[in-house]
Design an enzyme around this catalytic site. Structure first.
Site, PDB file in Angstrom:
ATOM      1  CD  GLU A  26      -3.078  -0.921   0.228  1.00 32.93           C
ATOM      2  OE1 GLU A  26      -3.309   0.206  -0.262  1.00 32.93           O
ATOM      3  OE2 GLU A  26      -3.719  -1.940  -0.093  1.00 32.93           O
ATOM      4  CG  ASP A  35      -7.929   4.141  -4.989  1.00 31.88           C
ATOM      5  OD1 ASP A  35      -8.744   4.550  -5.837  1.00 31.88           O
ATOM      6  OD2 ASP A  35      -8.182   3.177  -4.240  1.00 31.88           O
TER       7      ASP A  35
END
Length: 157
Positions: A26, A35
């Site tokens: 991540e 994202d």
């Protein structure tokens, strides 16, 4: 991320193992961003309360991460009705953290897993390499690591 930071945040056992892996994939971004699939995200893939443009401290990120790991673990264990090896548990936690509870619950992977078809379930991980219709190299790498970890303690793999 150092394991000591996770331990200091109260994360131990399978969650600490998973945390190290999840944190690596991540990454830590201390300012809220969008994202690749359009979700506002911050810290170590935190989405629940992430705010676009907000800056988070290291302590805030670690606390959110510990909370997220605990939440994902609870949801994972509610969905799975068989015993998992430590490696399966860590691999599926990483996967669950990345794809979310809804996708996990509706997956063929979970159907195989709950039917006792552990090897088939682990091999399903490699199918989950697309985000918004695009195959992402980072997901290919992550899923292969999760798959290898998942299979590592299975005697029939």
């Amino acid at each position: 991320m150092k394991i000591n930071k996770l331990l200091a945040a109260g994360v131990t056992g399978v969650l600490a193992l998973t945390g190290v892996m999840v944190a690596e994939f991540e990454g830590e971004v201390r300012t809220g961003y969008v994202d690749p699939v359009g979700v506002v995200t911050a810290c170590f893939g935190h989405t629940q309360t992430a705010e676009l443009g907000k800056t988070y401290t290291e302590k805030e990120c670690l606390n959110l991460f510990a909370m997220d790991l605990g939440d994902h673990n609870e949801q994972l264990l509610r969905a799975v009705n068989i015993s998992l090896t430590t490696s399966e548990h860590a691999a599926y936690m990483s996967f669950h953290y990345n794809v979310g509870a809804g996708n996990f619950r509706s997956s063929t992977l979970l159907k195989y897993l709950n039917n006792g078809e552990s090897v088939k379930a682990c091999n399903e991980l490699q199918r989950w390499v697309y985000a918004d219709g695009r195959k992402l190299p980072g997901l290919v790498k992550r899923r292969e690591l999760e798959r290898q970890l998942c299979l590592s303690e299975l005697t029939d793999a």
